[in-house]
Design an enzyme around this catalytic site. Structure first.
Site, short mmCIF file in Angstrom:
data_model
loop_
_atom_site.label_atom_id
_atom_site.label_comp_id
_atom_site.label_asym_id
_atom_site.label_seq_id
_atom_site.Cartn_x
_atom_site.Cartn_y
_atom_site.Cartn_z
N ASN A 92 0.82 -1.20 0.00
CA ASN A 92 0.00 0.00 0.00
C ASN A 92 0.85 1.25 0.00
O ASN A 92 1.94 1.28 0.58
CB ASN A 92 -0.94 0.01 1.20
CG ASN A 92 -1.98 -1.08 1.11
OD1 ASN A 92 -2.16 -1.66 0.05
ND2 ASN A 92 -2.63 -1.38 2.21
N ASP A 94 -0.64 4.11 1.01
CA ASP A 94 -1.19 4.97 2.07
C ASP A 94 -0.29 4.87 3.31
O ASP A 94 0.68 4.11 3.34
CB ASP A 94 -2.65 4.59 2.39
CG ASP A 94 -2.78 3.20 3.00
OD1 ASP A 94 -2.06 2.89 3.98
OD2 ASP A 94 -3.62 2.40 2.53
N HIS A 109 6.09 -0.69 -2.49
CA HIS A 109 5.64 -0.02 -3.72
C HIS A 109 5.66 1.50 -3.59
O HIS A 109 4.98 2.19 -4.34
CB HIS A 109 4.24 -0.49 -4.10
CG HIS A 109 4.20 -1.89 -4.63
ND1 HIS A 109 3.04 -2.62 -4.77
CD2 HIS A 109 5.21 -2.71 -5.05
CE1 HIS A 109 3.34 -3.82 -5.26
NE2 HIS A 109 4.63 -3.90 -5.43
N CYS A 117 12.79 12.44 -7.04
CA CYS A 117 13.35 13.38 -8.01
C CYS A 117 13.92 12.60 -9.20
O CYS A 117 14.78 11.73 -9.03
CB CYS A 117 14.44 14.24 -7.38
SG CYS A 117 15.17 15.39 -8.56
N CYS A 136 13.01 20.21 -6.29
CA CYS A 136 13.42 19.10 -5.43
C CYS A 136 14.13 19.63 -4.19
O CYS A 136 15.08 20.41 -4.31
CB CYS A 136 14.37 18.18 -6.21
SG CYS A 136 15.18 16.94 -5.17
N ALA A 220 -10.97 -7.84 6.76
CA ALA A 220 -9.73 -7.73 7.53
C ALA A 220 -10.00 -7.25 8.96
O ALA A 220 -9.34 -7.71 9.90
CB ALA A 220 -8.78 -6.77 6.83
P1 NAD Z 1 -6.09 -5.39 -5.14
O1 NAD Z 1 -7.03 -4.23 -5.27
O2 NAD Z 1 -5.58 -6.03 -6.38
O3 NAD Z 1 -6.79 -6.51 -4.27
C1 NAD Z 1 -7.46 -6.18 -3.09
C2 NAD Z 1 -7.76 -7.46 -2.34
O4 NAD Z 1 -8.31 -7.09 -1.10
C3 NAD Z 1 -8.75 -8.38 -3.03
O5 NAD Z 1 -8.28 -9.71 -2.99
C4 NAD Z 1 -10.02 -8.22 -2.20
O6 NAD Z 1 -10.77 -9.44 -2.10
C5 NAD Z 1 -9.44 -7.89 -0.85
N1 NAD Z 1 -10.31 -7.11 0.03
C6 NAD Z 1 -11.18 -6.13 -0.30
N2 NAD Z 1 -11.79 -5.66 0.80
C7 NAD Z 1 -11.29 -6.35 1.85
C8 NAD Z 1 -11.52 -6.33 3.24
N3 NAD Z 1 -12.40 -5.49 3.79
N4 NAD Z 1 -10.83 -7.19 4.04
C9 NAD Z 1 -9.93 -8.06 3.50
N5 NAD Z 1 -9.67 -8.13 2.19
C10 NAD Z 1 -10.35 -7.28 1.37
O7 NAD Z 1 -4.93 -4.90 -4.19
P2 NAD Z 1 -3.41 -5.30 -4.15
O8 NAD Z 1 -3.25 -6.76 -4.31
O9 NAD Z 1 -2.84 -4.62 -2.95
O10 NAD Z 1 -2.92 -4.53 -5.47
C11 NAD Z 1 -1.72 -4.11 -5.56
C12 NAD Z 1 -1.54 -2.59 -5.81
O11 NAD Z 1 -2.57 -1.67 -5.54
C13 NAD Z 1 -0.46 -2.15 -4.87
O12 NAD Z 1 0.70 -2.03 -5.61
C14 NAD Z 1 -0.84 -0.82 -4.28
O13 NAD Z 1 0.21 0.10 -4.40
C15 NAD Z 1 -2.02 -0.40 -5.06
N6 NAD Z 1 -3.07 0.25 -4.26
C16 NAD Z 1 -2.84 0.72 -3.00
C17 NAD Z 1 -3.87 1.27 -2.26
C18 NAD Z 1 -3.58 1.79 -0.88
O14 NAD Z 1 -2.45 2.16 -0.60
N7 NAD Z 1 -4.57 1.81 0.02
C19 NAD Z 1 -5.15 1.34 -2.79
C20 NAD Z 1 -5.36 0.85 -4.09
C21 NAD Z 1 -4.30 0.31 -4.82
#
Ligand code: NAD
Length: 234
Positions: A92, A94, A109, A117, A136, A220
């Site tokens: 993530n 965030d 990531h 930069c 920067c 989660a």
């Molecule tokens: P993804 O969106 O591909 O998959 C999300 C997964 O979370 C799914 O399998 C889904 O079933 C599950 N999910 C949804 N709600 C849930 C809950 N309440 N409890 C438990 N599981 C739940 O996400 P990913 O695999 O992390 O994708 C990778 C990329 O997405 C990362 O590289 C990231 O940088 C980027 N991303 C990050 C954020 C963030 O930082 N919050 C948000 C969106 C995307």
């Protein structure tokens, strides 16, 4: 079976979903209305910098209106209370793990609250917008800052440290990730190879669900709290 001392936890967008942050592949296959190839590749940044910078500026600004949820707080509690080695590897971008108080963690990531930069390679803490082409803080060059996000085709951060932790892990736990993005999707196989037990906590089974010893399906905020309580004896 060897006792659990060393734990590696991989988290994905699903752990932040209940805080109100959209996952990568929502029901429409888009991230906040965009195809990933339009916002998440170096080519997209070169082709349409205004779109990409505006997109990540909006994601960064949105962090101000969300809070860590029970799952982030449970992992922070585990981090504080676990006597063995522990590493939270988040995909993530965030900042909800650290705002919940987790310390033994890394962002493989990149991070929304960081700017990279393109001239000097410096990474600077960044709270503001990038669309206006600020200088920067490290080298002073104007207009070279981009979001410090690992785009598709780029090398994730701290892979050596992650690989070493996976080799030593007794338990590997994957939380809220679809298992579609490599190399993170392959961590379960690496951990298994070196003898770790493996557990998946997810709302839907991930693409690599069959690689895990156990999969628990649910939100989660419930599953992570239960799992941490069982480990800490709470
Ligand atoms: P993804 O969106 O591909 O998959 C999300 C997964 O979370 C799914 O399998 C889904 O079933 C599950 N999910 C949804 N709600 C849930 C809950 N309440 N409890 C438990 N599981 C739940 O996400 P990913 O695999 O992390 O994708 C990778 C990329 O997405 C990362 O590289 C990231 O940088 C980027 N991303 C990050 C954020 C963030 O930082 N919050 C948000 C969106 C995307």
């Amino acid at each position: 079976m060897r006792p659990i001392e060393n734990i590696v936890i991989l988290t994905g967008a699903g752990i932040s979903a209940e805080s109100g942050l959209a996952t990568f592949r929502g029901p429409d296959g888009l991230w906040e209305g965009h195809r990933v190839e339009d916002i998440c590749t170096p080519e997209a940044l070169a082709r349409d910098p205004v779109l990409v910078q505006t997109f990540y500026d909006a994601r960064r600004a949105a962090l101000a209106s969300v809070e860590p949820n029970a799952a982030h707080r449970a992992l922070a509690r585990l981090d504080a209370g676990w006597k063995g080695e522990l590493l939270i590897v988040t995909q993530n971008v965030d900042d909800l793990h650290e705002r919940a108080g987790a310390q033994r963690m890394l962002h493989m990531h990149g991070e929304l609250k960081s700017a990279l930069c393109r001239r000097c390679g410096g990474r600077s803490e960044w709270m503001d917008t990038l669309i206006d082409g600020p200088a920067c803080p490290a080298c002073g060059a104007p207009g070279g800052l981009r979001p410090d996000i690992v785009f598709f085709g780029e090398m994730p951060y701290q892979m050596e440290r992650i690989e070493a932790a996976l080799e030593d892990a007794d338990l590997f736990v994957s939380i809220g990730t679809s298992g579609a993005v490599y190399p993170a999707a392959g961590f379960v196989q690496t951990a298994r190879h070196y003898g770790a037990r493996t557990l998946e906590l997810n709302l839907d089974p991930s693409a690599g669900s069959h690689f895990f010893d156990k999969t628990r399906i649910g939100p989660a905020s419930r599953l992570v709290v239960q799992w941490v309580d069982s480990l800490l004896g709470g």
